[in-house]
Design a protein around this motif. Structure first.
Motif, mmCIF file in Angstrom:
data_model
loop_
_atom_site.group_PDB
_atom_site.id
_atom_site.type_symbol
_atom_site.label_atom_id
_atom_site.label_comp_id
_atom_site.label_asym_id
_atom_site.label_seq_id
_atom_site.Cartn_x
_atom_site.Cartn_y
_atom_site.Cartn_z
ATOM 1 N N CYS A 13 0.814 -1.217 0.000
ATOM 2 C CA CYS A 13 0.000 0.000 0.000
ATOM 3 C C CYS A 13 0.848 1.269 0.000
ATOM 4 O O CYS A 13 0.328 2.360 -0.129
ATOM 5 C CB CYS A 13 -0.959 0.007 1.192
ATOM 6 N N CYS A 46 3.124 -3.633 8.325
ATOM 7 C CA CYS A 46 2.514 -2.369 7.923
ATOM 8 C C CYS A 46 1.334 -2.093 8.847
ATOM 9 O O CYS A 46 0.412 -2.911 8.941
ATOM 10 C CB CYS A 46 2.056 -2.469 6.470
ATOM 11 N N CYS A 49 -2.171 -1.509 6.449
ATOM 12 C CA CYS A 49 -2.964 -2.576 5.825
ATOM 13 C C CYS A 49 -2.705 -3.951 6.445
ATOM 14 O O CYS A 49 -3.383 -4.911 6.120
ATOM 15 C CB CYS A 49 -2.705 -2.619 4.317
HETATM 16 ZN ZN LIG Z 1 0.519 -1.598 3.794
#
Ligand SMILES: [Zn+2]
Length: 66
Positions: A13, A46, A49
């Protein structure tokens, strides 16, 4: 193998808000080919996400073949 640069952003992302996590308790990685002490697994995650950017064991030498 190419040297991989330290992860600074999520390849999925693009967020650069990465957190660090690890398995807690007894969920460590154990060597597959022989009995012995395992190692904690550390993950770079992350926080946007949830994608696991990196995962590695804390003590890789324990997985060396003898
Ligand atoms: Zn991400």
């Amino acid at each position: 193998m190419n040297r991989v640069e330290k992860a600074t952003e999520c390849p999925k992302c693009g967020s650069n808000e990465l957190g660090k996590g690890m398995h807690s308790g007894y969920a460590s990685m154990a060597p597959a080919e022989r009995f012995g002490l395992g190692s904690k697994i550390i993950y770079i995650i992350c926080t946007h996400c949830g994608f696991i950017v990196e995962g590695y064991v804390e003590q890789p030498k324990r997985f060396k073949k003898r």
